[in-house]
Design a protein around this motif. Structure first.
Motif, PDB file in Angstrom:
ATOM      1  N   LEU A 283       4.404   9.153  -0.266  1.00 45.28           N
ATOM      2  CA  LEU A 283       3.442   9.090   0.831  1.00 45.28           C
ATOM      3  C   LEU A 283       2.714  10.423   0.984  1.00 45.28           C
ATOM      4  O   LEU A 283       1.487  10.452   1.226  1.00 45.28           O
ATOM      5  CB  LEU A 283       4.163   8.727   2.131  1.00 45.28           C
TER       6      LEU A 283
ATOM      7  N   ASN B 210       0.264  10.580  -1.683  1.00 46.62           N
ATOM      8  CA  ASN B 210      -0.831   9.673  -1.372  1.00 46.62           C
ATOM      9  C   ASN B 210      -1.852  10.347  -0.445  1.00 46.62           C
ATOM     10  O   ASN B 210      -3.064  10.272  -0.680  1.00 46.62           O
ATOM     11  CB  ASN B 210      -0.272   8.409  -0.717  1.00 46.62           C
TER      12      ASN B 210
ATOM     13  N   THR C 282      -3.831   3.864   6.709  1.00 47.20           N
ATOM     14  CA  THR C 282      -3.396   3.983   5.314  1.00 47.20           C
ATOM     15  C   THR C 282      -1.949   4.461   5.244  1.00 47.20           C
ATOM     16  O   THR C 282      -1.165   4.004   4.394  1.00 47.20           O
ATOM     17  CB  THR C 282      -4.310   4.958   4.552  1.00 47.20           C
TER      18      THR C 282
ATOM     19  N   ALA D 196       0.596   2.317   3.286  1.00 50.17           N
ATOM     20  CA  ALA D 196       1.004   2.849   1.985  1.00 50.17           C
ATOM     21  C   ALA D 196       2.456   2.541   1.658  1.00 50.17           C
ATOM     22  O   ALA D 196       2.809   2.384   0.479  1.00 50.17           O
ATOM     23  CB  ALA D 196       0.769   4.359   1.944  1.00 50.17           C
TER      24      ALA D 196
ATOM     25  N   ASN E 256      -3.198  -6.024  -1.483  1.00 48.67           N
ATOM     26  CA  ASN E 256      -4.188  -4.952  -1.373  1.00 48.67           C
ATOM     27  C   ASN E 256      -5.597  -5.387  -1.749  1.00 48.67           C
ATOM     28  O   ASN E 256      -6.566  -4.848  -1.216  1.00 48.67           O
ATOM     29  CB  ASN E 256      -3.770  -3.761  -2.238  1.00 48.67           C
TER      30      ASN E 256
ATOM     31  N   GLY F  21      -8.019   4.970   0.460  1.00 53.07           N
ATOM     32  CA  GLY F  21      -6.585   4.937   0.756  1.00 53.07           C
ATOM     33  C   GLY F  21      -5.861   3.812   0.044  1.00 53.07           C
ATOM     34  O   GLY F  21      -4.713   3.977  -0.398  1.00 53.07           O
TER      35      GLY F  21
ATOM     36  N   SER G 188      -2.881   4.586  -2.533  1.00 57.43           N
ATOM     37  CA  SER G 188      -1.546   4.074  -2.186  1.00 57.43           C
ATOM     38  C   SER G 188      -0.982   3.195  -3.298  1.00 57.43           C
ATOM     39  O   SER G 188       0.225   3.240  -3.581  1.00 57.43           O
ATOM     40  CB  SER G 188      -1.593   3.308  -0.862  1.00 57.43           C
TER      41      SER G 188
ATOM     42  N   THR H 230       0.172   5.639  -6.079  1.00 57.41           N
ATOM     43  CA  THR H 230       1.411   6.373  -5.774  1.00 57.41           C
ATOM     44  C   THR H 230       2.616   5.449  -5.748  1.00 57.41           C
ATOM     45  O   THR H 230       3.711   5.825  -6.184  1.00 57.41           O
ATOM     46  CB  THR H 230       1.284   7.097  -4.422  1.00 57.41           C
TER      47      THR H 230
END
Length: 617
Positions: free
Chosen positions: A485, A488, A514, A518, A558, A586, A590, A593
């Protein structure tokens, strides 16, 4: 092995994370409070003597400053607090006078090595960084008068072609008035105008030996001219703002005759007003012949030498409205010039006129409209009126050596700044009607800093709550999710900096969202791993299955949000677009990551360990 990345993939993930960190770094270097001193016009220069005068004024007012500097025709002084900046601006404006403008500004402190690789902080919107807000009034009556001037020139040309003698033809109070020596000439002219122009209502009258034809615009035509003026001014202002390079500006109509302009990050109001409000334009006319009647000629002074004058024909060949492109350069003597490319109709007109004018001189008129409000007494009451003035001066008078086409140059400009400004205005297009600044507000950086602090605190609080939740539920793997995170957020900030995206208060809300979204991908992956472990799969197989099988769910979740954010960005304006920008970026960071960075950390830490019998998840 199941949970081992090849070397190239580890290097790729490491490179992306490293680049994200580097390009996010400039945002850790806050801008200094500063006051920027510039000339009120392009011809007013700022030099070392002026900077010394500014320093003396601040010393006398006991205001601490640092790092005074000169650059790009401006001077800048930095301060440690916004209070000192505001006091300094007032003192400097009073000390330097009306020829110079002292404007609030923000001076970058990003290290040179970061700037050398193009790493700069994020652009901040008007609600964060501050900027300028203008409310502009469009002079609709001037738009009508300007169009009437065009009609007058056309009608005069047709009258000459038909050999109908006349006098007058100037626009006054929405009317054109032509005077003829005989009734038959007047009636012939009325028939010609009525057949060619349905925009006018005609009226004939006599005054002694003068026979007069009055032409008045009908209401529909006047309304169309006003609508065109407003829409054209909106387009021109947008073009000028684009030339200034302002990120995420707001330019929109307010009411029937006003325009709102907001420029985030712009603190130099003088520069913004000079470019946005300038009504400068060009007219190209032939020099008058020696035997031409005074009714067909006008005398103008030269801009750089008002004592020198020249006579030009009243007929205008083309105006700056026919310019398709313009750029500043230098002539063979090192003097500034503007290279001009005309559009199709303008090029044809210039070619037709100059074909028969080789050896004559072509004058370039610089035109600038201005106005001021004056008070006068009417029946014992004070009435405020706006008085308009138009100044025309010659900036170039050169002999036509050969037929001119769509490309030529304009010389006679005072300096490079004036040439650059004229080129910018010509590229962006001339205003269809003068505009006046009704309201002007400078939103200082202190207000923006409060908003930034509140936004940062909300992101930090959201991050802490999410991080604690992940640690409680997923233990060691929760720590892994928190590292992902942080990466991210770093990639999000770095990507926005590289792309030149503008961060606004709604954008900060998008970052907070986000942060919450995430970890969804990590939750899906971790729950899948736990499910595989419950079904008896070995640890390494469960990890591999968790990352592999959760991909489809993560992608589906997403992609729909990404499409909605894309629609918001495409059709939204202002706050909605600011929110959509951070949400779009974002979502991409995300997913990267969660699927790549988290997997890389797991692979490096426990990947390939055959002796691993349990997971702290």
């Amino acid at each position: 092995m199941l949970n081992k990345y090849p070397l190239w993939k580890n290097l790729l993930v490491s490179a992306v994370v490293l680049l994200g960190i580097i390009y996010a770094l400039p945002n850790l270097f806050p801008d200094d409070y500063a006051v920027q001193i510039s000339g009120s016009s392009a011809s007013v220069s700022v030099d070392e003597a002026l900077l010394d005068e500014a320093r003396e004024a601040l010393d006398e007012a006991d205001i601490e400053y640092r790092d005074p500097s000169l650059g790009d025709g401006t001077a800048m002084l930095r301060f440690d607090a916004s209070d000192a900046q505001l006091r300094a601006r007032s003192e400097l404006q009073e000390a330097l006078g009306s020829e110079y403008v002292a404007a609030l500004s923000l001076a970058a402190t990003t290290p040179d090595w970061l700037r050398s690789i193009g790493a700069t902080p994020m652009n901040l919107g008007l609600d964060l960084r501050g900027g300028v807000h203008f409310l502009m009034q469009v002079d609709m009556e001037a738009a009508v008068d300007r169009r009437l001037d065009v009609y007058a020139s056309e009608i005069k040309r047709q009258l000459r072609e038909e050999r109908i003698r006349y006098r007058g033809g100037d626009a006054e109070e929405g009317q054109l008035e032509f005077v003829f020596p005989s009734e038959s000439a007047r009636d012939d002219a009325a028939s010609l105008v009525n057949s060619e122009y349905d925009q006018f209502r005609s009226n004939t009258r006599s005054d002694g030996e003068d026979y007069i034809l009055e032409l008045t615009l009908n209401q529909q035509s006047a309304s169309e001219i006003r609508d065109y003026a407003l829409n054209q001014n909106l387009t021109t202002l947008r073009n000028r703002v684009n030339e200034l390079g302002v990120a995420e500006p707001l330019i929109q109509q307010q009411g029937s005759d006003r325009i709102v302009v907001q420029l985030p990050g712009v603190q130099d109001t003088a520069e913004a007003k000079r470019v946005l409000g300038s009504t400068a334009n060009l007219e190209f006319r032939l020099e008058a012949r020696s035997d031409a009647s005074s009714a067909r000629t006008e005398t103008f002074p030269f801009r750089n030498n008002p004592d020198r004058t020249a006579e030009l024909e009243r007929d205008v060949i083309i105006t700056g409205d026919n310019v398709a492109d313009a750029n500043q350069s230098f002539d063979e003597n090192g003097q500034p010039q503007v290279n001009i490319t005309l559009d199709g109709p303008g090029g044809s007109m210039m070619q037709d006129v100059t074909r028969d004018a080789v050896g004559r001189q072509l004058g370039v008129l610089f035109i600038e409209h201005s106005s001021e409000e004056v008070e006068r007494q009417v029946d014992g009451e004070t009435v405020t009126e706006r008085v308009r003035e138009t100044e025309r001066s010659i900036i170039s008078l050169a002999t036509i050596r050969s037929t001119l086409g769509s490309n030529f140059r304009v010389t006679g400009l005072e300096n490079v700044a004036e040439a650059s400004e004229l080129a910018l205005l010509l590229r962006a297009g001339a205003l269809a009607a003068p505009i006046y600044f009704v309201e002007e507000r400078t939103i200082g950086p202190s207000l923006g800093q409060q908003n930034i602090d509140s936004g940062i605190n909300s992101v930090i609080l959201g991050f802490i709550l999410v991080a604690l939740t992940m640690l409680v539920i997923y233990k060691a793997f929760g720590l892994l999710a928190n590292v992902a995170l942080m990466v991210n957020l770093t990639l999000l900030v770095g990507a926005m900096s590289v792309l030149g995206a503008t961060l606004t208060l709604p954008g900060i809300a998008g970052i907070v969202l986000t942060v919450g979204m995430a970890v969804d991908a990590n939750v899906l992956i971790f729950e899948r791993i736990k499910e595989e472990l419950r079904e008896g799969l070995p640890v390494q197989s469960a990890i591999n299955a968790g990352f592999s099988r959760a991909f489809v769910s993560i992608f589906d979740a997403n992609v729909t949000t990404f499409l909605v954010a894309g629609i918001l960005f495409a059709v939204g304006t202002g706050p909605v677009k600011g929110f959509a920008v951070t949400l779009l970026i974002g979502i991409l960071t995300s997913m990267f990551t969660a699927l790549m960075v988290s997997r890389a950390i797991v692979n490096v830490s426990i990947g390939g360990r055959s002796d691993l019998k349990a997971l702290s998840i």
